[in-house]
Write an enzyme that holds these catalytic residues in place. Structure first.
Site, PDB file in Angstrom:
ATOM      1  CE  LYS A 201    -107.257 -24.492  80.246  1.00 61.52           C
ATOM      2  NZ  LYS A 201    -106.024 -24.471  79.452  1.00 61.52           N
TER       3      LYS A 201
ATOM      4  CE  LYS B  41    -107.296 -28.179  81.975  1.00 59.25           C
ATOM      5  NZ  LYS B  41    -106.242 -27.625  81.192  1.00 59.25           N
TER       6      LYS B  41
HETATM    7  C1  PBG Z   1    -102.746 -24.692  78.998  1.00 56.29           C
HETATM    8  C2  PBG Z   1    -103.163 -25.803  79.871  1.00 56.29           C
HETATM    9  C3  PBG Z   1    -103.346 -25.782  81.259  1.00 56.29           C
HETATM   10  C4  PBG Z   1    -103.726 -27.063  81.636  1.00 56.29           C
HETATM   11  C5  PBG Z   1    -103.765 -27.833  80.477  1.00 56.29           C
HETATM   12  N1  PBG Z   1    -103.437 -27.030  79.391  1.00 56.29           N
HETATM   13  C6  PBG Z   1    -103.085 -24.737  82.247  1.00 56.29           C
HETATM   14  C7  PBG Z   1    -103.747 -23.451  82.257  1.00 56.29           C
HETATM   15  O1  PBG Z   1    -104.740 -23.177  81.571  1.00 56.29           O
HETATM   16  O2  PBG Z   1    -103.224 -22.623  83.006  1.00 56.29           O
HETATM   17  C8  PBG Z   1    -104.030 -27.503  83.029  1.00 56.29           C
HETATM   18  C9  PBG Z   1    -103.893 -28.937  83.289  1.00 56.29           C
HETATM   19  C10 PBG Z   1    -103.847 -29.336  84.701  1.00 56.29           C
HETATM   20  O3  PBG Z   1    -104.009 -28.540  85.645  1.00 56.29           O
HETATM   21  O4  PBG Z   1    -103.641 -30.528  84.906  1.00 56.29           O
HETATM   22  N2  PBG Z   1    -101.691 -25.066  78.158  1.00 56.29           N
END
Ligand code: PBG
Length: 326
Positions: free
Chosen positions: A193, A246
């Site tokens: 991520k 991601k």
């Molecule tokens: C954290 C989380 C995030 C997203 C999914 N899980 C946000 C982050 O890391 O700030 C992002 C998903 C998206 O942008 O669609 N709980």
């Protein structure tokens, strides 16, 4: 070589094109992310994500049922609690908003219920874990992730999806689940991520923007491909059943490399900012939404993802059903 070889031959009719098609996207490949918000009583539109809403619990089930009726097999659940505190207690409360939603969906649908697991929506400071001296403390956070996973599984989650990028989170969650008798519950880890500006719209929806600092001490640096492969490798070693990359579009090369390197099921999360881009261009009349959506999802599948998490899941499924009906 030409003139013996003519690649146009197999492109000459729709039937031949269908016969030689290498990649397709089906609603069955998609996961629909949804927001359930304890602070609202009617659905709240998310301004930067036209067509996406956060739902109060009593309307949440109806939207999930819409996914099910369109043949989208899975939903990913994000909760917004009424009360936030430094330890994100509502993330692992028996009566937490996600736990209550899971019980309802479990009772009313046959959807695969994937619970996002992070603390950022639940902490008063908006960070993904326990903050000590201004830093997210890795190992103290792991205990809370374990508790959250067990409370989600008890409430009916079919899959636990940790998104906090703590080191060792998969093994901590696997151990906690196994101890509680949930050895059959799979973990879908957000393994690679990246710290991305494409999460902007999500943070508005989940009201989870950090109050100070950023997430660069745990989310990945977008410059690094080899490190992403190491993250995935470690998660598999710790017992991840499904791994994820991601965001999707800006990291298609990572998806490709992960597909080449590993045999585990691979997911890609086409995030809020990616959705916002397509919707904004479409609403300006610059692009045809359904056409570019299909092409976008195809690129992610072609890169090697088996599963795509996308806010466009229902749009795509609806369009597909219309086409099939002619
Ligand atoms: C954290 C989380 C995030 C997203 C999914 N899980 C946000 C982050 O890391 O700030 C992002 C998903 C998206 O942008 O669609 N709980």
């Amino acid at each position: 070589m030409f003139p013996k070889t003519r690649l146009r031959r197999t492109r000459s009719t729709p039937e031949l094109r269908a016969l030689v098609r290498e990649t397709e996207v089906f609603p069955g490949d998609l996961v629909y992310p949804m927001f359930v918000d304890e602070t609202i009583s009617i659905p709240r539109p998310i301004p930067s994500m036209p067509g996406i809403f956060s739902y109060p619990l009593r309307r949440f089930v109806a939207e999930a049922e819409r996914a099910e009726s369109l043949g989208v097999p899975a939903v990913m659940i994000f909760g917004v609690p009424k009360k936030k505190d430094p330890l994100g207690r509502q993330a692992y409360a028996r009566e937490g908003i996600v736990q209550r939603s899971l019980r309802k969906l479990d009772e009313r649908t046959n959807l695969i219920l994937i619970a996002d697991l992070c603390l950022c929506e639940y902490t008063s400071h908006g960070h993904c874990g326990v903050v000590i001296d201004g830093r997210v403390h890795n190992d103290k956070t792991l205990d809370l992730y374990g508790r959250t996973a067990v409370s989600q599984a008890e409430a009916g989650a079919d899959v636990i999806a940790p998104s906090g990028m703590m080191d060792g989170m998969v093994s901590a969650i696997r151990a906690a689940l196994d101890d509680a008798g949930f050895e059959q519950t799979p973990i879908m880890s957000y393994s690679a991520k990246f710290a991305s500006s494409f999460y902007g719209p999500f943070r508005d929806a989940a009201s989870s923007a950090p109050a100070f600092g950023d997430r660069r001490s745990h989310q990945m640096d977008g410059c690094n491909l080899r490190e992403a492969i190491r993250e995935i490798e470690l998660d598999i070693a710790e017992g991840a059943d499904i791994v994820m990359v991601k965001p999707a579009l800006p990291y298609l090369d990572v998806i490709r490399e992960a597909r080449r390197s590993f045999t585990v099921p691979l997911a890609a999360y086409c995030v809020s900012g990616e959705y916002a881009m397509l919707k904004a261009a479409a609403s300006s009349g610059y692009l045809d939404y359904d056409a570019v959506l299909k092409e976008t999802l195809l690129s992610i599948r072609r890169a090697g993802a088996d599963i795509i998490v996308t806010y466009s899941a229902l749009d795509f499924a609806e369009k597909k059903h219309k086409e099939e009906r002619g």
